[in-house]
Design a protein around this motif. Structure first.
Motif, PDB file in Angstrom:
ATOM      1  N   ASP A   1       0.827  -1.198   0.000  1.00  0.00           N
ATOM      2  CA  ASP A   1       0.000   0.000   0.000  1.00  0.00           C
ATOM      3  C   ASP A   1       0.873   1.265   0.000  1.00  0.00           C
ATOM      4  O   ASP A   1       0.756   2.135   0.865  1.00  0.00           O
ATOM      5  N   ILE A   2       1.760   1.307  -0.977  1.00  0.00           N
ATOM      6  CA  ILE A   2       2.686   2.435  -1.134  1.00  0.00           C
ATOM      7  C   ILE A   2       2.631   2.917  -2.573  1.00  0.00           C
ATOM      8  O   ILE A   2       2.065   2.243  -3.440  1.00  0.00           O
ATOM      9  N   GLU A   3       3.246   4.063  -2.811  1.00  0.00           N
ATOM     10  CA  GLU A   3       3.463   4.540  -4.174  1.00  0.00           C
ATOM     11  C   GLU A   3       4.939   4.913  -4.280  1.00  0.00           C
ATOM     12  O   GLU A   3       5.417   5.792  -3.567  1.00  0.00           O
ATOM     13  N   ILE A   4       5.639   4.224  -5.137  1.00  0.00           N
ATOM     14  CA  ILE A   4       7.063   4.499  -5.325  1.00  0.00           C
ATOM     15  C   ILE A   4       7.170   5.714  -6.239  1.00  0.00           C
ATOM     16  O   ILE A   4       6.692   5.678  -7.375  1.00  0.00           O
ATOM     17  N   PRO A   5       7.785   6.795  -5.753  1.00  0.00           N
ATOM     18  CA  PRO A   5       7.893   8.009  -6.573  1.00  0.00           C
ATOM     19  C   PRO A   5       8.689   7.753  -7.848  1.00  0.00           C
ATOM     20  O   PRO A   5       9.631   6.948  -7.863  1.00  0.00           O
ATOM     21  N   ASP A   6       8.311   8.442  -8.902  1.00  0.00           N
ATOM     22  CA  ASP A   6       8.985   8.275 -10.193  1.00  0.00           C
ATOM     23  C   ASP A   6      10.487   8.459 -10.093  1.00  0.00           C
ATOM     24  O   ASP A   6      11.255   7.747 -10.755  1.00  0.00           O
ATOM     25  N   GLU A   7      10.932   9.406  -9.285  1.00  0.00           N
ATOM     26  CA  GLU A   7      12.377   9.665  -9.176  1.00  0.00           C
ATOM     27  C   GLU A   7      13.136   8.505  -8.528  1.00  0.00           C
ATOM     28  O   GLU A   7      14.353   8.424  -8.636  1.00  0.00           O
ATOM     29  N   ARG A   8      12.418   7.583  -7.878  1.00  0.00           N
ATOM     30  CA  ARG A   8      13.060   6.398  -7.292  1.00  0.00           C
ATOM     31  C   ARG A   8      13.052   5.214  -8.252  1.00  0.00           C
ATOM     32  O   ARG A   8      13.630   4.178  -7.975  1.00  0.00           O
ATOM     33  N   LEU A   9      12.372   5.359  -9.381  1.00  0.00           N
ATOM     34  CA  LEU A   9      12.264   4.268 -10.349  1.00  0.00           C
ATOM     35  C   LEU A   9      13.384   4.359 -11.388  1.00  0.00           C
ATOM     36  O   LEU A   9      13.150   4.553 -12.570  1.00  0.00           O
ATOM     37  N   THR A  10      14.597   4.183 -10.916  1.00  0.00           N
ATOM     38  CA  THR A  10      15.765   4.198 -11.787  1.00  0.00           C
ATOM     39  C   THR A  10      16.359   2.793 -11.844  1.00  0.00           C
ATOM     40  O   THR A  10      16.050   1.947 -10.987  1.00  0.00           O
ATOM     41  N   GLN A  11      17.179   2.560 -12.807  1.00  0.00           N
ATOM     42  CA  GLN A  11      17.826   1.251 -12.921  1.00  0.00           C
ATOM     43  C   GLN A  11      18.627   0.945 -11.665  1.00  0.00           C
ATOM     44  O   GLN A  11      18.643  -0.188 -11.200  1.00  0.00           O
ATOM     45  N   LYS A  12      19.242   1.945 -11.084  1.00  0.00           N
ATOM     46  CA  LYS A  12      20.047   1.751  -9.873  1.00  0.00           C
ATOM     47  C   LYS A  12      19.204   1.212  -8.718  1.00  0.00           C
ATOM     48  O   LYS A  12      19.690   0.439  -7.893  1.00  0.00           O
ATOM     49  N   SER A  13      17.940   1.595  -8.663  1.00  0.00           N
ATOM     50  CA  SER A  13      17.050   1.148  -7.588  1.00  0.00           C
ATOM     51  C   SER A  13      16.824  -0.362  -7.615  1.00  0.00           C
ATOM     52  O   SER A  13      16.441  -0.955  -6.603  1.00  0.00           O
ATOM     53  N   PHE A  14      17.057  -0.978  -8.758  1.00  0.00           N
ATOM     54  CA  PHE A  14      16.785  -2.398  -8.923  1.00  0.00           C
ATOM     55  C   PHE A  14      18.055  -3.230  -9.060  1.00  0.00           C
ATOM     56  O   PHE A  14      17.998  -4.376  -9.486  1.00  0.00           O
ATOM     57  N   THR A  15      19.200  -2.671  -8.695  1.00  0.00           N
ATOM     58  CA  THR A  15      20.445  -3.413  -8.854  1.00  0.00           C
ATOM     59  C   THR A  15      20.560  -4.586  -7.898  1.00  0.00           C
ATOM     60  O   THR A  15      20.966  -5.667  -8.294  1.00  0.00           O
ATOM     61  N   THR A  16      20.183  -4.389  -6.636  1.00  0.00           N
ATOM     62  CA  THR A  16      20.238  -5.489  -5.668  1.00  0.00           C
ATOM     63  C   THR A  16      18.943  -5.548  -4.877  1.00  0.00           C
ATOM     64  O   THR A  16      18.200  -4.574  -4.778  1.00  0.00           O
ATOM     65  N   ALA A  17      18.711  -6.712  -4.290  1.00  0.00           N
ATOM     66  CA  ALA A  17      17.532  -6.881  -3.444  1.00  0.00           C
ATOM     67  C   ALA A  17      17.579  -5.909  -2.266  1.00  0.00           C
ATOM     68  O   ALA A  17      16.562  -5.332  -1.890  1.00  0.00           O
ATOM     69  N   GLY A  18      18.749  -5.713  -1.696  1.00  0.00           N
ATOM     70  CA  GLY A  18      18.892  -4.806  -0.565  1.00  0.00           C
ATOM     71  C   GLY A  18      18.568  -3.367  -0.929  1.00  0.00           C
ATOM     72  O   GLY A  18      17.921  -2.648  -0.160  1.00  0.00           O
ATOM     73  N   THR A  19      18.998  -2.940  -2.106  1.00  0.00           N
ATOM     74  CA  THR A  19      18.711  -1.579  -2.565  1.00  0.00           C
ATOM     75  C   THR A  19      17.211  -1.393  -2.760  1.00  0.00           C
ATOM     76  O   THR A  19      16.632  -0.398  -2.307  1.00  0.00           O
ATOM     77  N   LEU A  20      16.571  -2.348  -3.390  1.00  0.00           N
ATOM     78  CA  LEU A  20      15.134  -2.253  -3.623  1.00  0.00           C
ATOM     79  C   LEU A  20      14.377  -2.270  -2.307  1.00  0.00           C
ATOM     80  O   LEU A  20      13.450  -1.487  -2.104  1.00  0.00           O
ATOM     81  N   TRP A  21      14.780  -3.134  -1.380  1.00  0.00           N
ATOM     82  CA  TRP A  21      14.094  -3.193  -0.092  1.00  0.00           C
ATOM     83  C   TRP A  21      14.242  -1.881   0.682  1.00  0.00           C
ATOM     84  O   TRP A  21      13.297  -1.447   1.347  1.00  0.00           O
ATOM     85  N   SER A  22      15.388  -1.246   0.585  1.00  0.00           N
ATOM     86  CA  SER A  22      15.565   0.019   1.310  1.00  0.00           C
ATOM     87  C   SER A  22      14.572   1.075   0.802  1.00  0.00           C
ATOM     88  O   SER A  22      14.069   1.882   1.581  1.00  0.00           O
ATOM     89  N   ILE A  23      14.258   1.039  -0.473  1.00  0.00           N
ATOM     90  CA  ILE A  23      13.276   1.972  -1.039  1.00  0.00           C
ATOM     91  C   ILE A  23      11.877   1.619  -0.536  1.00  0.00           C
ATOM     92  O   ILE A  23      11.138   2.472  -0.044  1.00  0.00           O
ATOM     93  N   VAL A  24      11.528   0.346  -0.647  1.00  0.00           N
ATOM     94  CA  VAL A  24      10.196  -0.092  -0.232  1.00  0.00           C
ATOM     95  C   VAL A  24       9.987   0.144   1.262  1.00  0.00           C
ATOM     96  O   VAL A  24       8.985   0.737   1.675  1.00  0.00           O
ATOM     97  N   SER A  25      10.931  -0.277   2.071  1.00  0.00           N
ATOM     98  CA  SER A  25      10.759  -0.159   3.519  1.00  0.00           C
ATOM     99  C   SER A  25      10.710   1.297   3.971  1.00  0.00           C
ATOM    100  O   SER A  25      10.053   1.619   4.956  1.00  0.00           O
ATOM    101  N   GLY A  26      11.349   2.183   3.235  1.00  0.00           N
ATOM    102  CA  GLY A  26      11.309   3.597   3.563  1.00  0.00           C
ATOM    103  C   GLY A  26       9.961   4.241   3.267  1.00  0.00           C
ATOM    104  O   GLY A  26       9.666   5.335   3.763  1.00  0.00           O
ATOM    105  N   LEU A  27       9.140   3.564   2.477  1.00  0.00           N
ATOM    106  CA  LEU A  27       7.825   4.090   2.114  1.00  0.00           C
ATOM    107  C   LEU A  27       6.680   3.455   2.898  1.00  0.00           C
ATOM    108  O   LEU A  27       5.569   3.966   2.901  1.00  0.00           O
ATOM    109  N   VAL A  28       6.967   2.334   3.553  1.00  0.00           N
ATOM    110  CA  VAL A  28       5.926   1.621   4.295  1.00  0.00           C
ATOM    111  C   VAL A  28       5.639   2.361   5.593  1.00  0.00           C
ATOM    112  O   VAL A  28       6.548   2.673   6.356  1.00  0.00           O
ATOM    113  N   ARG A  29       4.358   2.639   5.809  1.00  0.00           N
ATOM    114  CA  ARG A  29       3.944   3.287   7.050  1.00  0.00           C
ATOM    115  C   ARG A  29       3.843   2.233   8.135  1.00  0.00           C
ATOM    116  O   ARG A  29       3.220   1.184   7.922  1.00  0.00           O
ATOM    117  N   PRO A  30       4.414   2.509   9.303  1.00  0.00           N
ATOM    118  CA  PRO A  30       4.300   1.526  10.386  1.00  0.00           C
ATOM    119  C   PRO A  30       2.835   1.361  10.808  1.00  0.00           C
ATOM    120  O   PRO A  30       2.082   2.329  10.824  1.00  0.00           O
TER     121      PRO A  30
END
Length: 90
Positions: A53-82
Motif C-alpha cells: 500500500d505504497i506509491e514508489i515516486p517516479d524519481e526512485r524508479l531508476t535502474q540503480k534502484s533495482f540493482t540489488t535486493a537490498g537496494t530495492l528493499w531500502s526503497i520499499v521499507s522507507g515508504l511503508v507506514r508503520p
C-alpha cells in the motif's frame, strides 16, 4: 540467514528473477543480472505498491534502484507506514 525484509517481498522478487541456486534471496543479489528486465520491473513495482500500500515516486524508479535486493528493499521499507500498535490504539 536473516534478511531485512519479510516473506512477501522475497516472494514478489523471486517471481521475476532466476537465481540459479537453492535458498532465499540475499541482500547483495544482482537482480538485473538474474533476469529482472524492464517488463518485470514494471510488474514488480505494481505488485510491491499493491502489497505494501505504497506509491514508489517516479524519481526512485531508476535502474540503480533495482540493482540489488537490498537496494530495492531500502526503497520499499522507507515508504511503508508503520502499523499502529495495539497499545496506542487503546
Amino acid at each position: 540467514m536473516n534478511t531485512p525484509w519479510d516473506s512477501r517481498f522475497e516472494a514478489l522478487v523471486m517471481r521475476h528473477v532466476d537465481l540459479g541456486r537453492d535458498g532465499g534471496l540475499r541482500p547483495d543479489d544482482d537482480l538485473l543480472g538474474h533476469g529482472l528486465d524492464s517488463i518485470a520491473i514494471v510488474e514488480l513495482v505494481v505488485s510491491l505498491e499493491e502489497t505494501y500500500d505504497i506509491e514508489i515516486p517516479d524519481e526512485r524508479l531508476t535502474q540503480k534502484s533495482f540493482t540489488t535486493a537490498g537496494t530495492l528493499w531500502s526503497i520499499v521499507s522507507g515508504l511503508v507506514r508503520p502499523k499502529p500498535s495495539r497499545e496506542s490504539a487503546a
